[in-house]
Write a protein that holds these residues in place. Structure first.
Motif, PDB file in Angstrom:
ATOM      1  N   ALA A  77       0.823  -1.204   0.000  1.00  0.00           N
ATOM      2  CA  ALA A  77       0.000   0.000   0.000  1.00  0.00           C
ATOM      3  C   ALA A  77       0.859   1.256   0.000  1.00  0.00           C
ATOM      4  CB  ALA A  77      -0.927  -0.010   1.213  1.00  0.00           C
ATOM      5  N   ALA A  78       1.972   1.226   0.738  1.00  0.00           N
ATOM      6  CA  ALA A  78       2.861   2.388   0.782  1.00  0.00           C
ATOM      7  C   ALA A  78       3.484   2.637  -0.589  1.00  0.00           C
ATOM      8  CB  ALA A  78       3.947   2.176   1.837  1.00  0.00           C
ATOM      9  N   TYR A  79       3.868   1.565  -1.266  1.00  0.00           N
ATOM     10  CA  TYR A  79       4.418   1.699  -2.621  1.00  0.00           C
ATOM     11  C   TYR A  79       3.366   2.304  -3.561  1.00  0.00           C
ATOM     12  CZ  TYR A  79       6.383   0.414  -7.170  1.00  0.00           C
ATOM     13  OH  TYR A  79       6.864   0.456  -8.453  1.00  0.00           O
ATOM     14  N   GLY A  97       8.316  -6.267  13.371  1.00  0.00           N
ATOM     15  CA  GLY A  97       9.742  -6.045  13.526  1.00  0.00           C
ATOM     16  C   GLY A  97      10.221  -4.733  12.934  1.00  0.00           C
ATOM     17  N   PRO A  98      11.446  -4.332  13.291  1.00  0.00           N
ATOM     18  CA  PRO A  98      11.980  -3.037  12.865  1.00  0.00           C
ATOM     19  C   PRO A  98      12.256  -2.929  11.370  1.00  0.00           C
ATOM     20  CG  PRO A  98      13.656  -4.313  14.024  1.00  0.00           C
ATOM     21  CD  PRO A  98      12.365  -5.057  14.184  1.00  0.00           C
ATOM     22  N   THR A  99      12.552  -4.047  10.719  1.00  0.00           N
ATOM     23  CA  THR A  99      12.849  -3.992   9.287  1.00  0.00           C
ATOM     24  C   THR A  99      11.646  -3.502   8.492  1.00  0.00           C
ATOM     25  OG1 THR A  99      14.450  -5.805   9.486  1.00  0.00           O
ATOM     26  CG2 THR A  99      13.609  -5.322   7.278  1.00  0.00           C
ATOM     27  N   ALA A 100      10.472  -4.047   8.803  1.00  0.00           N
ATOM     28  CA  ALA A 100       9.257  -3.627   8.099  1.00  0.00           C
ATOM     29  C   ALA A 100       8.956  -2.159   8.352  1.00  0.00           C
ATOM     30  CB  ALA A 100       8.078  -4.500   8.532  1.00  0.00           C
ATOM     31  N   LEU A 104       8.803   0.779   5.491  1.00  0.00           N
ATOM     32  CA  LEU A 104       7.586   1.570   5.327  1.00  0.00           C
ATOM     33  C   LEU A 104       7.900   3.063   5.383  1.00  0.00           C
ATOM     34  CD1 LEU A 104       5.170  -0.552   7.523  1.00  0.00           C
ATOM     35  CD2 LEU A 104       4.842  -0.043   5.103  1.00  0.00           C
ATOM     36  N   GLN A 105       8.743   3.435   6.335  1.00  0.00           N
ATOM     37  CA  GLN A 105       9.111   4.850   6.470  1.00  0.00           C
ATOM     38  C   GLN A 105       9.910   5.324   5.261  1.00  0.00           C
ATOM     39  OE1 GLN A 105      11.063   4.553  10.278  1.00  0.00           O
ATOM     40  NE2 GLN A 105       9.219   5.191  11.408  1.00  0.00           N
ATOM     41  N   GLU A 106      10.754   4.466   4.709  1.00  0.00           N
ATOM     42  CA  GLU A 106      11.518   4.827   3.520  1.00  0.00           C
ATOM     43  C   GLU A 106      10.603   5.087   2.321  1.00  0.00           C
ATOM     44  OE1 GLU A 106      14.182   1.557   3.079  1.00  0.00           O
ATOM     45  OE2 GLU A 106      15.671   2.351   4.498  1.00  0.00           O
ATOM     46  N   LEU A 107       9.422   4.445   2.316  1.00  0.00           N
ATOM     47  CA  LEU A 107       8.452   4.666   1.244  1.00  0.00           C
ATOM     48  C   LEU A 107       7.573   5.880   1.519  1.00  0.00           C
ATOM     49  CD1 LEU A 107       7.371   0.980   0.505  1.00  0.00           C
ATOM     50  CD2 LEU A 107       8.466   2.542  -1.117  1.00  0.00           C
TER      51      LEU A 107
END
Length: 327
Positions: A77-79, A97-100, A104-107
């Motif tokens: 959805a973020a993409y 987890g922190p990776t997801a 998400l924040q990078e998107l």
């Protein structure tokens, strides 16, 4: 290769490759074709259905932020929101987890971490949708999501020389299963058996099939957090009445072992959720279904949907092995 426009809009997903896996073919005793959904722009098949749903929201010119829940669904959805120029807030459980969260924040998404499992995050998302007037994007329980996922089967029809003998998929909330069954109807393959794989501790579909009604698990105890819906969509249960759906439940250790084996065999790292259908093939369960007469023998071929997932890296794989006492 980009997918073709549908209804005047170019989809966000790509036509994913279909490749034979020689190691999996050897393990199963028949040709195994991999539908590589792990190469999708958001890292999983979710972009098909979620992207389709987001395009519908944009087409209705709604200015409110999108509000999905879950890791891979949130990434899809973020993409899509970034491509559409829409604001988005994603609610994820702590199990993501922190990776997801970082991805998400990078998107460009605003991220709220709430609760332990997806069901907790979904309740929070519904509260926000109601109080803030935002558009809620359900990760698996919506007809447009299923319609988007159905494109996967249409691509298989174009790629394969013959109808497969079975399709193996992972089941979490049931969105992929619903999309695959919709696609089978669209291409006239509704007689193709679908093997629905889950891990013990996230096996809400299996329990629903056994009971003949929706069943809510008391908790999600599996490490395959992307399968972690306590209750599957009602549509998933309906699919088992429309097509031949065979439920298979594997242990967490089997799924993680299959992830590691797949990494060695095919040089691709996928999440434990994807390890569930892989374990069905690596463990001999498919041959057992043939011996029991639940699948034909021999099979023409088997299609494995490599559903992908972005919340995995080698350090996490090692941590999961240690957690499960596999080291």
């Amino acid at each position: 290769m980009a997918a073709q426009p549908v209804g005047g809009q170019k989809p966000f997903h790509v036509i994913s490759p279909v490749l034979e896996s020689l190691p999996l073919s050897k393990a199963v005793g028949t040709k195994v074709f991999m539908k590589l959904e792990n190469v999708q722009p958001s890292g999983s098949f979710k972009i098909r259905g979620i992207g389709h749903r987001c395009q519908d929201v944009r087409g209705r010119a709604l200015p409110d932020p999108l509000l999905p829940t879950g890791g891979n669904a949130g990434l899809a959805a973020a993409y899509a929101a970034r491509e559409l120029g829409l604001p988005i807030t994603v609610v994820v459980p702590s199990s993501s987890g922190p990776t997801a969260v970082r991805k998400l924040q990078e998107l460009g998404a605003t991220v709220e971490v709430y609760g332990k499992v997806w069901d907790d995050a979904n309740r929070r998302a519904q509260e926000l949708a109601k109080t803030e007037g935002w558009v809620s994007i359900h990760p698996f329980d919506h007809p447009l999501v299923w319609e988007g996922h159905a494109s996967l089967v249409r691509e298989l029809k174009d790629s394969l020389e013959a109808k497969p003998g079975a399709i193996v998929v992972a089941v979490g909330g049931g969105g992929l299963l619903a999309g695959v069954v919709a696609g089978l109807h669209q291409v006239g393959w509704q007689d193709v058996p679908v093997i629905a794989a889950e891990t013990q501790g996230a096996h809400s579909f299996h329990e629903a099939l056994k009971a003949g009604r929706l069943v809510t698990l008391p908790d999600i105890t599996s490490v395959a957090t992307c399968l972690g819906a306590k209750t599957v969509a009602a549509r998933a249960l309906e699919c088992a009445q429309e097509c031949r759906v065979i439920s298979q439940v594997v242990e967490d250790a089997e799924a993680v072992r299959a992830v590691e084996q797949f990494l060695d065999d095919e040089r691709m790292l996928v999440e434990p959720a994807c390890g569930a259908p892989l374990a069905v093939l690596y463990s001999g369960r498919l041959q057992r279904l043939q011996r029991e007469g639940r699948l034909r023998s021999p099979l023409r071929s088997v299609v494995l949907v490599v559903c992908g997932g972005s919340n995995i890296h080698t350090a996490q794989l090692r941590a999961l092995k240690s957690q499960l006492g596999m080291e």
